[in-house]
Design a protein around this motif. Structure first.
Motif, PDB file in Angstrom:
ATOM      1  N   TRP A  16      -1.886   1.611   6.770  1.00  0.00           N
ATOM      2  CA  TRP A  16      -0.885   2.550   5.996  1.00  0.00           C
ATOM      3  C   TRP A  16      -2.255   4.270   5.729  1.00  0.00           C
ATOM      4  CZ3 TRP A  16       2.901   4.987   4.683  1.00  0.00           C
ATOM      5  CH2 TRP A  16       2.719   6.024   3.031  1.00  0.00           C
ATOM      6  N   TRP A  17      -3.169   3.401   5.128  1.00  0.00           N
ATOM      7  CA  TRP A  17      -4.241   4.631   5.101  1.00  0.00           C
ATOM      8  C   TRP A  17      -4.291   5.511   5.367  1.00  0.00           C
ATOM      9  CZ3 TRP A  17      -3.547   5.459   0.432  1.00  0.00           C
ATOM     10  CH2 TRP A  17      -3.349   3.895  -0.971  1.00  0.00           C
ATOM     11  N   VAL A  18      -5.082   4.874   7.203  1.00  0.00           N
ATOM     12  CA  VAL A  18      -4.958   5.257   8.250  1.00  0.00           C
ATOM     13  C   VAL A  18      -4.484   6.747   8.412  1.00  0.00           C
ATOM     14  CG1 VAL A  18      -5.793   5.356  10.770  1.00  0.00           C
ATOM     15  CG2 VAL A  18      -6.586   3.908   8.684  1.00  0.00           C
ATOM     16  N   ALA A  19      -3.191   5.302   8.550  1.00  0.00           N
ATOM     17  CA  ALA A  19      -1.596   7.065   9.179  1.00  0.00           C
ATOM     18  C   ALA A  19      -1.926   8.251   7.999  1.00  0.00           C
ATOM     19  CB  ALA A  19      -0.446   5.936   8.693  1.00  0.00           C
ATOM     20  N   LEU A  20      -2.090   7.769   6.491  1.00  0.00           N
ATOM     21  CA  LEU A  20      -1.522   8.699   5.637  1.00  0.00           C
ATOM     22  C   LEU A  20      -2.793   9.965   5.343  1.00  0.00           C
ATOM     23  CD1 LEU A  20      -0.583   9.481   2.786  1.00  0.00           C
ATOM     24  CD2 LEU A  20      -2.070   7.993   1.516  1.00  0.00           C
ATOM     25  N   THR A  21      -4.104   9.235   5.653  1.00  0.00           N
ATOM     26  CA  THR A  21      -5.351  10.333   5.614  1.00  0.00           C
ATOM     27  C   THR A  21      -5.065  11.181   6.922  1.00  0.00           C
ATOM     28  OG1 THR A  21      -7.038   8.939   6.171  1.00  0.00           O
ATOM     29  CG2 THR A  21      -6.919   8.879   4.050  1.00  0.00           C
ATOM     30  N   SER A  22      -5.360  10.611   8.219  1.00  0.00           N
ATOM     31  CA  SER A  22      -4.808  11.400   9.308  1.00  0.00           C
ATOM     32  C   SER A  22      -3.559  11.992   8.739  1.00  0.00           C
ATOM     33  CB  SER A  22      -3.933  10.652  10.334  1.00  0.00           C
ATOM     34  OG  SER A  22      -5.112   9.173  10.922  1.00  0.00           O
ATOM     35  N   LEU A  23      -2.686  11.917   8.476  1.00  0.00           N
ATOM     36  CA  LEU A  23      -1.833  13.263   8.064  1.00  0.00           C
ATOM     37  C   LEU A  23      -1.998  14.243   6.779  1.00  0.00           C
ATOM     38  CD1 LEU A  23       1.360  14.204   8.590  1.00  0.00           C
ATOM     39  CD2 LEU A  23       2.216  12.567   6.942  1.00  0.00           C
ATOM     40  N   VAL A  24      -2.665  14.113   6.087  1.00  0.00           N
ATOM     41  CA  VAL A  24      -3.148  15.016   5.574  1.00  0.00           C
ATOM     42  C   VAL A  24      -4.172  15.556   5.746  1.00  0.00           C
ATOM     43  CG1 VAL A  24      -4.954  15.403   3.029  1.00  0.00           C
ATOM     44  CG2 VAL A  24      -2.671  13.404   3.284  1.00  0.00           C
ATOM     45  N   GLN A  25      -5.275  15.267   6.782  1.00  0.00           N
ATOM     46  CA  GLN A  25      -5.800  15.548   7.728  1.00  0.00           C
ATOM     47  C   GLN A  25      -5.366  16.836   8.177  1.00  0.00           C
ATOM     48  OE1 GLN A  25      -9.431  15.976   6.879  1.00  0.00           O
ATOM     49  NE2 GLN A  25     -10.204  17.240   8.728  1.00  0.00           N
ATOM     50  N   ALA A  26      -4.210  16.444   9.467  1.00  0.00           N
ATOM     51  CA  ALA A  26      -4.079  17.365  10.221  1.00  0.00           C
ATOM     52  C   ALA A  26      -2.993  18.462   9.763  1.00  0.00           C
ATOM     53  CB  ALA A  26      -2.916  16.263  10.605  1.00  0.00           C
ATOM     54  N   THR A  27      -2.858  18.397   8.353  1.00  0.00           N
ATOM     55  CA  THR A  27      -1.494  19.478   7.569  1.00  0.00           C
ATOM     56  C   THR A  27      -2.349  20.282   6.711  1.00  0.00           C
ATOM     57  OG1 THR A  27      -0.619  18.464   5.909  1.00  0.00           O
ATOM     58  CG2 THR A  27       0.211  18.310   7.942  1.00  0.00           C
ATOM     59  N   LYS A  28      -3.714  19.791   6.322  1.00  0.00           N
ATOM     60  CA  LYS A  28      -4.116  20.022   4.890  1.00  0.00           C
ATOM     61  C   LYS A  28      -5.266  21.559   5.600  1.00  0.00           C
ATOM     62  CE  LYS A  28      -8.670  18.359   5.232  1.00  0.00           C
ATOM     63  NZ  LYS A  28     -10.406  18.062   5.158  1.00  0.00           N
ATOM     64  N   LYS A  29      -4.768  22.189   6.928  1.00  0.00           N
ATOM     65  CA  LYS A  29      -5.702  23.203   7.237  1.00  0.00           C
ATOM     66  C   LYS A  29      -4.562  24.779   7.388  1.00  0.00           C
ATOM     67  CE  LYS A  29      -9.195  21.024   9.957  1.00  0.00           C
ATOM     68  NZ  LYS A  29      -9.321  21.157  11.251  1.00  0.00           N
ATOM     69  N   LYS A  30      -3.535  24.452   7.388  1.00  0.00           N
ATOM     70  CA  LYS A  30      -1.969  25.186   6.746  1.00  0.00           C
ATOM     71  C   LYS A  30      -2.094  25.583   5.546  1.00  0.00           C
ATOM     72  CE  LYS A  30      -0.418  22.966  10.883  1.00  0.00           C
ATOM     73  NZ  LYS A  30       1.126  22.662  11.677  1.00  0.00           N
ATOM     74  N   LEU A  31      -3.047  24.778   4.732  1.00  0.00           N
ATOM     75  CA  LEU A  31      -2.576  25.053   3.495  1.00  0.00           C
ATOM     76  C   LEU A  31      -3.233  26.435   2.442  1.00  0.00           C
ATOM     77  CD1 LEU A  31      -1.448  21.351   1.985  1.00  0.00           C
ATOM     78  CD2 LEU A  31      -0.215  23.758   3.198  1.00  0.00           C
ATOM     79  N   ALA A  55       0.746  -0.857  -0.035  1.00  0.00           N
ATOM     80  CA  ALA A  55      -0.138  -0.251  -0.316  1.00  0.00           C
ATOM     81  C   ALA A  55       0.538   1.652  -0.337  1.00  0.00           C
ATOM     82  CB  ALA A  55      -0.847  -0.301   1.386  1.00  0.00           C
ATOM     83  N   ALA A  56       2.241   1.527   0.738  1.00  0.00           N
ATOM     84  CA  ALA A  56       2.897   2.055   0.864  1.00  0.00           C
ATOM     85  C   ALA A  56       3.081   3.347  -0.216  1.00  0.00           C
ATOM     86  CB  ALA A  56       4.193   1.552   1.765  1.00  0.00           C
ATOM     87  N   PRO A  57       4.029   2.203  -1.311  1.00  0.00           N
ATOM     88  CA  PRO A  57       4.311   3.210  -2.671  1.00  0.00           C
ATOM     89  C   PRO A  57       3.284   3.659  -3.299  1.00  0.00           C
ATOM     90  CG  PRO A  57       5.086   0.571  -2.710  1.00  0.00           C
ATOM     91  CD  PRO A  57       4.202   1.207  -1.524  1.00  0.00           C
ATOM     92  N   PRO A  58       3.631   5.072  -3.496  1.00  0.00           N
ATOM     93  CA  PRO A  58       3.307   6.463  -4.462  1.00  0.00           C
ATOM     94  C   PRO A  58       2.291   5.819  -6.117  1.00  0.00           C
ATOM     95  CG  PRO A  58       5.534   6.999  -4.397  1.00  0.00           C
ATOM     96  CD  PRO A  58       5.480   5.464  -3.500  1.00  0.00           C
ATOM     97  N   GLY A  59       1.000   5.799  -5.810  1.00  0.00           N
ATOM     98  CA  GLY A  59       0.494   5.044  -7.120  1.00  0.00           C
ATOM     99  C   GLY A  59      -0.802   5.645  -7.104  1.00  0.00           C
ATOM    100  N   PRO A  60      -1.264   5.846  -8.507  1.00  0.00           N
ATOM    101  CA  PRO A  60      -2.790   6.066  -8.637  1.00  0.00           C
ATOM    102  C   PRO A  60      -4.299   5.980  -7.365  1.00  0.00           C
ATOM    103  CG  PRO A  60      -2.412   3.877 -10.091  1.00  0.00           C
ATOM    104  CD  PRO A  60      -0.939   4.105  -9.878  1.00  0.00           C
ATOM    105  N   VAL A  61      -3.735   4.658  -6.539  1.00  0.00           N
ATOM    106  CA  VAL A  61      -4.910   4.606  -5.711  1.00  0.00           C
ATOM    107  C   VAL A  61      -4.237   5.675  -4.509  1.00  0.00           C
ATOM    108  CG1 VAL A  61      -5.166   2.757  -4.185  1.00  0.00           C
ATOM    109  CG2 VAL A  61      -5.083   2.392  -6.311  1.00  0.00           C
ATOM    110  N   GLY A 114     -11.259   9.710   2.716  1.00  0.00           N
ATOM    111  CA  GLY A 114      -9.831   9.389   2.173  1.00  0.00           C
ATOM    112  C   GLY A 114     -10.261   8.125   3.350  1.00  0.00           C
ATOM    113  N   LEU A 115     -10.533   7.814   4.065  1.00  0.00           N
ATOM    114  CA  LEU A 115     -10.644   6.960   4.581  1.00  0.00           C
ATOM    115  C   LEU A 115     -11.474   5.786   3.785  1.00  0.00           C
ATOM    116  CD1 LEU A 115     -11.640   7.444   8.579  1.00  0.00           C
ATOM    117  CD2 LEU A 115      -9.180   5.863   7.548  1.00  0.00           C
ATOM    118  N   PHE A 116     -12.857   6.129   3.444  1.00  0.00           N
ATOM    119  CA  PHE A 116     -13.913   4.934   2.729  1.00  0.00           C
ATOM    120  C   PHE A 116     -12.902   4.823   1.062  1.00  0.00           C
ATOM    121  CE2 PHE A 116     -16.989   5.697   5.099  1.00  0.00           C
ATOM    122  CZ  PHE A 116     -17.822   4.824   4.689  1.00  0.00           C
ATOM    123  N   ALA A 117     -12.084   5.924   0.337  1.00  0.00           N
ATOM    124  CA  ALA A 117     -10.837   5.099  -0.506  1.00  0.00           C
ATOM    125  C   ALA A 117     -10.042   4.152   0.028  1.00  0.00           C
ATOM    126  CB  ALA A 117     -10.337   6.524  -0.856  1.00  0.00           C
TER     127      ALA A 117
END
Length: 204
Positions: A161-176, A15-21, A37-40
């Motif tokens: 992996w997806w829980v960790a990734l979506t949590s990271l994106v969710q935590a940082t997106k408000k700063k962008l 799951a970890a390597p970057p790709g279309p999914v 993101g979690l549903f995906a």
């Protein structure tokens, strides 16, 4: 326990390597929130679990399936990637407005897009076959309990992996800023479109 641990490890590594999914998962999180993101990620994990089950049952069957119907997988997967890529590039979204809530239709679309995209990528099975070989799984005679342990492990590892990734994106997106989100949306669409075109070239 050996097969469960190996499944966890392999699920995470696949799951970890970057790709279309992964790009789709990040994009849905940025656009509609962490639940989208979690549903995906859930859809991708289910697909990984299925393909790990197929790989564990019979590598020779997978080879036969690809030889007989491989072009259909490439056609479906390529067209879906092209569609998603173009859709994301052309869609203009005000992220500051859409991030506040997730509608059921967004959860359904996140799951369905990722589900069909993941299942249209049968090459994932060969990736599992490679990992099962490398980690010594195929050195054992697998019974139904062993295979079930592997599948559960793969699903759990991928979902972690997806829980960790979506949590990271969710935590940082408000700063962008919104412009950054729009750029990421179009960039992910362009990359996904590229994956689709590359997939379709395998039909030639």
């Amino acid at each position: 326990m050996f097969f469960l641990i190996q499944g966890l490890k392999i699920g995470l590594l696949v799951a970890a390597p970057p790709g279309p999914v992964g790009l789709l998962c990040v994009r849905q999180t940025l656009t509609y929130g962490i639940w989208a993101g979690l549903f995906a990620g859930l859809a991708a994990s289910i697909a990984d679990g299925f393909y790990s089950w197929v790989a564990a049952l019979s590598a020779s069957y997978v080879n036969s399936l690809m030889e007989t119907h491989g072009k259909w997988f490439y056609l479906i997967g390529g067209c879906l990637l092209v569609y998603l890529g173009v859709k994301f590039i052309l869609t203009k979204i005000d992220f500051n407005k859409t991030l506040q809530s997730t509608k059921p239709k967004h959860l359904l679309s996140s799951f369905s897009y990722t589900f069909f995209l993941s299942f249209a990528s049968p090459m994932t099975t060969f990736l599992f076959i490679g990992w099962f070989t490398a980690t010594g799984v195929f050195e054992h005679t697998l019974d139904y309990i062993d295979i079930l342990s592997i599948v559960i492990g793969v699903f759990t590892g991928a979902m972690a992996w997806w829980v960790a990734l979506t949590s990271l994106v969710q935590a940082t997106k408000k700063k962008l800023r919104n412009e950054v989100f729009q750029f990421l949306n179009r960039a992910s669409g362009t990359v996904i479109l590229g994956y689709g075109i590359y997939t379709l070239t395998k039909l030639i």
